[in-house]
Scaffold this active site. Structure first.
Site, PDB file in Angstrom:
ATOM      1  CG  HIS A 210      92.507 -21.558 100.772  1.00  0.00           C
ATOM      2  ND1 HIS A 210      93.019 -22.110  99.631  1.00  0.00           N
ATOM      3  CD2 HIS A 210      91.663 -22.489 101.281  1.00  0.00           C
ATOM      4  CE1 HIS A 210      92.512 -23.324  99.449  1.00  0.00           C
ATOM      5  NE2 HIS A 210      91.687 -23.577 100.450  1.00  0.00           N
TER       6      HIS A 210
HETATM    7  C1  UD1 Z   1      86.908 -24.085 103.034  1.00  0.00           C
HETATM    8  C2  UD1 Z   1      87.225 -25.561 103.237  1.00  0.00           C
HETATM    9  C3  UD1 Z   1      88.549 -25.889 102.576  1.00  0.00           C
HETATM   10  C4  UD1 Z   1      88.544 -25.467 101.114  1.00  0.00           C
HETATM   11  C5  UD1 Z   1      88.125 -24.008 100.991  1.00  0.00           C
HETATM   12  C6  UD1 Z   1      87.944 -23.679  99.531  1.00  0.00           C
HETATM   13  C7  UD1 Z   1      86.368 -26.469 105.352  1.00  0.00           C
HETATM   14  C8  UD1 Z   1      86.730 -26.936 106.710  1.00  0.00           C
HETATM   15  N1  UD1 Z   1      87.351 -25.877 104.665  1.00  0.00           N
HETATM   16  O1  UD1 Z   1      87.934 -23.354 103.695  1.00  0.00           O
HETATM   17  O2  UD1 Z   1      88.756 -27.287 102.614  1.00  0.00           O
HETATM   18  O3  UD1 Z   1      89.832 -25.637 100.593  1.00  0.00           O
HETATM   19  O4  UD1 Z   1      86.880 -23.787 101.653  1.00  0.00           O
HETATM   20  O5  UD1 Z   1      88.047 -22.327  99.262  1.00  0.00           O
HETATM   21  O6  UD1 Z   1      85.261 -26.613 104.941  1.00  0.00           O
HETATM   22  N2  UD1 Z   1      85.131 -15.920 104.184  1.00  0.00           N
HETATM   23  C9  UD1 Z   1      84.694 -14.744 103.632  1.00  0.00           C
HETATM   24  N3  UD1 Z   1      83.798 -14.822 102.612  1.00  0.00           N
HETATM   25  C10 UD1 Z   1      83.319 -15.998 102.123  1.00  0.00           C
HETATM   26  C11 UD1 Z   1      83.762 -17.163 102.711  1.00  0.00           C
HETATM   27  C12 UD1 Z   1      84.677 -17.128 103.745  1.00  0.00           C
HETATM   28  O7  UD1 Z   1      85.103 -13.663 104.027  1.00  0.00           O
HETATM   29  O8  UD1 Z   1      82.505 -15.977 101.174  1.00  0.00           O
HETATM   30  C13 UD1 Z   1      86.150 -15.843 105.282  1.00  0.00           C
HETATM   31  C14 UD1 Z   1      85.517 -15.770 106.662  1.00  0.00           C
HETATM   32  O9  UD1 Z   1      86.305 -14.946 107.445  1.00  0.00           O
HETATM   33  C15 UD1 Z   1      85.641 -17.209 107.143  1.00  0.00           C
HETATM   34  C16 UD1 Z   1      86.943 -17.657 106.498  1.00  0.00           C
HETATM   35  O10 UD1 Z   1      86.951 -17.018 105.237  1.00  0.00           O
HETATM   36  O11 UD1 Z   1      85.683 -17.311 108.541  1.00  0.00           O
HETATM   37  C17 UD1 Z   1      87.045 -19.166 106.310  1.00  0.00           C
HETATM   38  O12 UD1 Z   1      85.932 -19.662 105.567  1.00  0.00           O
HETATM   39  P1  UD1 Z   1      85.459 -21.193 105.728  1.00  0.00           P
HETATM   40  O13 UD1 Z   1      84.368 -21.461 104.776  1.00  0.00           O
HETATM   41  O14 UD1 Z   1      85.226 -21.508 107.156  1.00  0.00           O
HETATM   42  O15 UD1 Z   1      86.737 -22.010 105.327  1.00  0.00           O
HETATM   43  P2  UD1 Z   1      87.707 -21.858 104.082  1.00  0.00           P
HETATM   44  O16 UD1 Z   1      89.029 -21.370 104.573  1.00  0.00           O
HETATM   45  O17 UD1 Z   1      87.034 -21.107 103.003  1.00  0.00           O
HETATM   46  N1  UDP Z   2      89.736 -20.621  91.905  1.00  0.00           N
HETATM   47  C1  UDP Z   2      89.068 -19.581  91.274  1.00  0.00           C
HETATM   48  N2  UDP Z   2      89.417 -18.297  91.622  1.00  0.00           N
HETATM   49  C2  UDP Z   2      90.374 -18.021  92.544  1.00  0.00           C
HETATM   50  C3  UDP Z   2      91.036 -19.100  93.178  1.00  0.00           C
HETATM   51  C4  UDP Z   2      90.685 -20.389  92.841  1.00  0.00           C
HETATM   52  O1  UDP Z   2      88.220 -19.790  90.423  1.00  0.00           O
HETATM   53  O2  UDP Z   2      90.627 -16.837  92.799  1.00  0.00           O
HETATM   54  C5  UDP Z   2      89.363 -22.003  91.542  1.00  0.00           C
HETATM   55  C6  UDP Z   2      90.517 -22.848  91.081  1.00  0.00           C
HETATM   56  O3  UDP Z   2      90.735 -22.676  89.686  1.00  0.00           O
HETATM   57  C7  UDP Z   2      90.039 -24.251  91.429  1.00  0.00           C
HETATM   58  C8  UDP Z   2      89.236 -24.037  92.686  1.00  0.00           C
HETATM   59  O4  UDP Z   2      88.898 -22.648  92.709  1.00  0.00           O
HETATM   60  O5  UDP Z   2      89.187 -24.760  90.418  1.00  0.00           O
HETATM   61  C9  UDP Z   2      90.069 -24.369  93.894  1.00  0.00           C
HETATM   62  O6  UDP Z   2      89.422 -23.926  95.041  1.00  0.00           O
HETATM   63  P1  UDP Z   2      90.182 -23.552  96.386  1.00  0.00           P
HETATM   64  O7  UDP Z   2      91.607 -23.291  96.124  1.00  0.00           O
HETATM   65  O8  UDP Z   2      89.386 -22.492  97.037  1.00  0.00           O
HETATM   66  O9  UDP Z   2      89.948 -24.854  97.292  1.00  0.00           O
HETATM   67  P2  UDP Z   2      90.595 -26.303  97.363  1.00  0.00           P
HETATM   68  O10 UDP Z   2      90.688 -26.863  96.003  1.00  0.00           O
HETATM   69  O11 UDP Z   2      91.918 -26.158  98.044  1.00  0.00           O
HETATM   70  O12 UDP Z   2      89.658 -27.039  98.244  1.00  0.00           O
END
Ligand code: UD1
Ligand code: UDP
Length: 387
Positions: free
Chosen positions: A222
């Protein structure tokens, strides 16, 4: 001991999971000392990216949901700051607790520190030393806005020392006289607490997905460095698919919506190809307990996630990290996590190595004793006692 009001700020999936360790410890040990208020920025909002965790991990529903949603960094962060500021002015908490390195973390740090509320940063000091990552900027700015900083690893603690933080500072702690601690990792608290429970509560989950224990590879992708570079993303998926076919092993991919949206919109042929391949199972994001089962029973993990890298270690599974650097450097030094970027040759080399069982791999206890949340809450309370 004085009674304190603590605001927990969450927004992204991993923060809800991390906050559950603190919430559980408050409920179990400190309910008389601490009133907890949960503020959800709304950064993640799909049911499977947010609500499912509140239900499953038994966290109080957010007292405030700012409903910010998705937007560019500046717009998203500024809407969060505005919303958090309003809540802080209304609630006047004793302190604000932040987790990790997302835009929600940064917004909480800026809103709280500018209003002079003490910021407590959990997962402080982590550094990738790559400021191209939005998370790296969020980490640095959040740490430097904090009063208590809880570093989960030796490396993180050293990073803080390198930036001028000093463990010997004495109270009263303030943003100008912060205190740093070396603690364990609250995600490890959660793993210890939920690993057995997951087997009971999600019995039959693997079978329902036709997965054979120890005979599939878990994949999550992601990070913007992978998803927003179409050629790089394509190369990762094609390389993994070819390897799965070659080794006749299934890849299970609970994909973040960000990745699915890009695959569907920009790599449609590849997406169709993947969804029709018997060796690839693309599924929606799973719940935490389901994820634990997937991690606990897989052959190995391929990921760019910070949390999933560590969980691979908790469950003693080798991990291929689809990044050029990691904040969890002890995993790489230990030889059980390998940094491969998105380079097909490196992915292939490490995949072929880890896909076979290796009895010599060891998984030392880098991340504490599973009681990190209690330690942190105790230190927070001590700060107010000494005032
Ligand atoms: C964010 C964090 C990242 C973390 C991740 C955990 C920042 C800059 N990044 O990244 O560090 O690892 O969360 O998962 O804060 N979207 C949906 N539904 C949702 C949420 C997001 O469809 O409920 C899609 C949207 O298209 C959105 C994209 O995901 O634009 C990115 O979401 P965003 O919250 O901006 O960043 P993450 O990639 O989730
Ligand atoms: N996780 C989850 N379901 C998923 C993917 C991840 O519950 O489908 C959990 C995972 O076990 C971990 C956390 O989400 O505890 C990690 O989050 P993510 O990978 O979104 O973000 P990051 O840790 O890179 O910020």
């Amino acid at each position: 001991m004085p009674h304190i009001k603590l605001i927990n700020i969450v927004g992204a999936r991993p923060q809800i999971i991390k906050a559950s360790a603190i919430s559980r410890a408050i409920r179990n040990y400190y309910s008389k000392d601490i009133t907890e208020i949960i503020v959800h920025t709304g950064q993640h909002y799909d049911k499977e990216m947010s609500e499912v965790f509140f239900d499953e991990l038994e966290i109080h529903k957010p007292h405030y949901n700012l409903g910010v949603g998705s937007a560019g960094h500046g717009r998203q962060t500024s809407m969060m700051i505005t919303g958090i500021e309003e809540v802080l002015i209304k609630e006047k908490p004793d302190c604000v607790v932040l987790y990790g390195d997302t835009n929600s973390t940064l917004a909480g740090a800026l809103a709280a520190s500018k209003l002079h509320f003490p910021v407590i940063h959990i997962e402080a000091g982590l550094r990738s030393f790559n400021k191209i990552m939005p998370e790296e900027l969020n980490r640095i700015m959040s740490d430097h806005s904090s009063t208590l900083l809880f570093a989960p690893t030796n490396a993180a603690f050293k990073n803080l020392m390198g930036e001028g933080f000093r463990p010997e500072n004495s109270p009263p702690y303030t943003i100008n006289n912060p205190k740093i601690y070396l603690t364990g990792d609250i995600m490890y608290d959660n793993t210890l607490f939920f690993a057995e429970l997951a087997e009971k509560k999600k019995a039959g989950f693997l079978e329902k997905m036709s997965l054979v224990r120890n005979n599939y590879v878990l994949v999550t992708i992601h990070r913007d460095s992978n998803t927003d570079d179409i050629e790089r993303l394509k190369e990762i998926f094609v390389t993994l698919k070819v390897l799965a076919e070659e080794k006749d092993i299934v890849l299970v991919m609970p994909l973040h919506p960000r990745t699915v949206i890009i695959l569907r919109n920009k790599l449609k042929n590849l997406y169709d190809d993947l969804t029709h391949c018997v060796h690839v199972k693309i599924i929606p994001p799973v719940s935490y307990l389901e994820m634990i089962l997937l991690e606990k029973n897989c052959r190995m993990i391929v990921t760019d996630s910070g949390g999933v890298q560590k969980e691979s270690h908790f469950f003693k599974r080798p991990c291929i990290v689809l990044r050029n650097e990691t904040e969890w450097i002890e995993l790489v030094n230990n030889g059980t996590a390998k940094l491969v970027g998105a380079d097909p040759a490196r992915i292939r080399h490490e995949f072929l190595y880890f896909v076979d069982a290796h009895s010599d791999l060891e998984y030392p206890g880098f991340y504490g004793d599973g009681k990190t949340a209690e330690f942190i809450l105790n230190e927070i309370l001590m700060m107010f006692e000494k005032e």
